[in-house]
Design an enzyme around this catalytic site. Sequence first.
Site, mmCIF file in Angstrom:
data_model
loop_
_atom_site.group_PDB
_atom_site.id
_atom_site.type_symbol
_atom_site.label_atom_id
_atom_site.label_comp_id
_atom_site.label_asym_id
_atom_site.label_seq_id
_atom_site.Cartn_x
_atom_site.Cartn_y
_atom_site.Cartn_z
ATOM 1 N N TYR A 1 0.538 -1.087 0.316
ATOM 2 C CA TYR A 1 0.443 0.481 -0.148
ATOM 3 C C TYR A 1 0.640 0.796 0.247
ATOM 4 O O TYR A 1 0.460 2.265 -0.247
ATOM 5 C CB TYR A 1 -1.151 -0.261 0.901
ATOM 6 C CG TYR A 1 -2.128 -1.062 1.537
ATOM 7 C CD1 TYR A 1 -2.903 -1.940 -0.227
ATOM 8 C CD2 TYR A 1 -2.490 -2.213 2.036
ATOM 9 C CE1 TYR A 1 -3.451 -2.726 0.360
ATOM 10 C CE2 TYR A 1 -2.725 -3.034 2.127
ATOM 11 C CZ TYR A 1 -3.824 -3.441 1.497
ATOM 12 O OH TYR A 1 -4.456 -5.063 1.105
ATOM 13 N N SER B 1 -3.408 -6.333 7.918
ATOM 14 C CA SER B 1 -4.172 -7.043 6.788
ATOM 15 C C SER B 1 -2.938 -8.153 5.741
ATOM 16 O O SER B 1 -2.386 -8.482 5.995
ATOM 17 C CB SER B 1 -4.410 -5.807 6.205
ATOM 18 O OG SER B 1 -5.927 -6.263 5.334
ATOM 19 N N TYR B 2 -3.260 -6.958 4.817
ATOM 20 C CA TYR B 2 -2.093 -7.555 3.944
ATOM 21 C C TYR B 2 -0.704 -7.525 4.356
ATOM 22 O O TYR B 2 0.199 -8.224 4.018
ATOM 23 C CB TYR B 2 -1.903 -6.581 2.437
ATOM 24 C CG TYR B 2 -1.035 -7.403 0.847
ATOM 25 C CD1 TYR B 2 -1.945 -8.688 0.628
ATOM 26 C CD2 TYR B 2 0.047 -8.050 1.475
ATOM 27 C CE1 TYR B 2 -1.304 -8.874 -0.400
ATOM 28 C CE2 TYR B 2 0.567 -8.642 0.310
ATOM 29 C CZ TYR B 2 0.011 -8.812 -0.868
ATOM 30 O OH TYR B 2 0.892 -10.580 -1.279
ATOM 31 N N TRP C 1 -11.025 -4.175 -3.429
ATOM 32 C CA TRP C 1 -9.878 -4.251 -3.291
ATOM 33 C C TRP C 1 -9.237 -4.047 -4.229
ATOM 34 O O TRP C 1 -8.336 -3.431 -4.843
ATOM 35 C CB TRP C 1 -9.467 -5.320 -2.852
ATOM 36 C CG TRP C 1 -8.310 -5.542 -2.050
ATOM 37 C CD1 TRP C 1 -7.677 -4.553 -0.851
ATOM 38 C CD2 TRP C 1 -6.871 -6.143 -2.374
ATOM 39 N NE1 TRP C 1 -6.219 -4.942 -0.722
ATOM 40 C CE2 TRP C 1 -5.763 -5.595 -1.674
ATOM 41 C CE3 TRP C 1 -6.998 -7.359 -3.769
ATOM 42 C CZ2 TRP C 1 -4.539 -6.698 -1.852
ATOM 43 C CZ3 TRP C 1 -5.565 -7.358 -3.871
ATOM 44 C CH2 TRP C 1 -4.897 -7.414 -2.983
ATOM 45 N N ASP D 1 -14.929 -7.857 11.525
ATOM 46 C CA ASP D 1 -13.430 -8.068 10.435
ATOM 47 C C ASP D 1 -14.160 -9.076 9.673
ATOM 48 O O ASP D 1 -13.812 -10.191 9.509
ATOM 49 C CB ASP D 1 -12.173 -9.046 11.613
ATOM 50 C CG ASP D 1 -11.600 -8.567 10.315
ATOM 51 O OD1 ASP D 1 -10.701 -8.539 8.948
ATOM 52 O OD2 ASP D 1 -9.844 -7.828 11.611
ATOM 53 N N HIS E 1 -12.484 -4.472 10.179
ATOM 54 C CA HIS E 1 -11.020 -4.507 9.701
ATOM 55 C C HIS E 1 -10.189 -3.561 10.283
ATOM 56 O O HIS E 1 -10.178 -2.190 9.608
ATOM 57 C CB HIS E 1 -10.779 -4.783 7.933
ATOM 58 C CG HIS E 1 -10.119 -5.008 7.745
ATOM 59 N ND1 HIS E 1 -9.425 -6.693 8.011
ATOM 60 C CD2 HIS E 1 -9.599 -4.812 6.852
ATOM 61 C CE1 HIS E 1 -8.406 -6.543 7.499
ATOM 62 N NE2 HIS E 1 -8.242 -6.010 6.605
#
Length: 565
Positions: free
Chosen positions: A29, A98-99, A146, A258, A293
């Site tokens: 990101y 997250s990622y 996304w 989440d 999330h």
Amino acid sequence: MRDGVVLSADVWRPDTDGQVPALICRTPYGKQMAAMMAAPDQLAAGGFAVIVQDCRGRFESEGEWTYVHAEIDDGYDTVEWAAAQPWCNGRVGLFGASYMGNTQWLAAEGRPPHLEALAPECCSADYWAASFGPGGALRLALRIGWTASVIASMAPQWGISDPLLDQVRESGLAVRNAMVSGDAGAVRAAKEQAQKALEDVYRIRPIRDNPLWHGRATWLDEIFEHEDIDDANWRRINPATYYDVLDLPAVHVGGWYDIHLDGIIGNYTGMARQAPTARARDAQRMIIGPWSHWSPFSPVVGSVDFGPAAVLDTTAMRQDWFRAWLQDGPQPDWAPVRLFVMGENAWRDEQEWPLARTQYTSWYLQPGGGLGPQEPAGDAAADGFTFDPADPAPTIGGRLLGVGEFAGPYDQRPVGERADVLVYTSEPLAGPTELTGPVQVELWASTDAADTDFTAVLIDVLPDGTALNLCEGAVRARQAGLPTPLVAGAVYPFTIDLVATSIVLPAGHRLRLHVSSSSFPMWEPNPGTGAPLGTDTAADLRTARQSVYHDAQHPSRVILPVIPR
């Protein structure tokens, strides 16, 4: 990297000439954006060298980005690079949400020798489930929203000019900046802007040929090509495949709302049971708050304010965790499992998951829209509705993730008023009732479609009628081991995994279950044709006549995790 590709990182170091442990956060990101959330300066002040790195092919890093696959080797090489630096003492930890949690697990799968501890937050245990949920229906808002945001963020670098991508990129940046600022009004306004940018995108069919991502998002092609729950493509990279060889302490963090709650719980329980050493098994910790999330910094989730206790200082948590495992400091005084119990709005320490004292209790769908512990008798008529994939029931809150989606608890009454949503409500509770643990619906149903979905939402109904969602799930027939195509009118058992919740319902509240075949854009509305994923056009969509049974031979029920008070 081992293939000569150069990845770009920013490094923060404490003001010392001595060697220190390294903490790494690898992100797709943008490392500047990730640093706004990771507080690297504070971690460096605690005696760590902090490395925030752009993943391969993202922002300032070279190469071509591929969803999850490149992260194993690149994560390994980055850990070993950090350990070899003159300012590092050879001890390395990974952190991020997250990622950035995915990149931790994938690096760990390569087993770099200098990696000593993990702190993954709100991330998957299974990359098939990350796209399809436990029941096999495509997570439309997550995957398409996304994907659109990823492409939009890279559009300037790729030389792409597209007004819609510009809107998505600008609205996505506005959402993230507003989240960092902590201004609830700004967050809402930014999400509404992002939602408008994607409203039409979610309805495009066929999904696979959407020009927004077709030919650009190789990861989305891979998801479409590997829809089968048993596909080995995912097993070879899933964290769940490697628990028995990962000798690593880990703290797992997530929220009841989440989207990756199933993965958070799965990673904790998998490592606590399967890690190769007693040291690693005993060094697993799980923290679950009321959050959606990646939002432990806010006590407001959806339409509910859970109070100041609901906020988690993730920077302090990371400092405490890595101080213990990388600096030989004191172990944090944390129970194996720490849960935020909604309703009481308080934290509680537990020793295991699920709780050993759980009393799994069946509440059955009743004729006339009732819900209760009485087993059905006789031959009650089935309840029916018509599902139209061109006019799906809307998603209001829940475990929802997209660029501009509103997750968490919201009043579900507008959804319950639709003709394609069946509503089952209990009598008022006689006393306080705690539900903490896994929730599952066993549904007996039939359809005249070749393939179909069934959805379920468990709801807390307040005395004033407000109906707040607790947890939800969906199941796609062809992923549930049922015949393909389905036999029209045949009654089949459908198991819907609602994952989990934790709440104390006061006396006078009621439980409610919504049963339908859609929740848009949380899940892709099933076209009803049985065709390969994403290939149906708008003209192919077909309505389906659905029937839900609740008689003696077909006792549809929700299984509740009741905790004795």
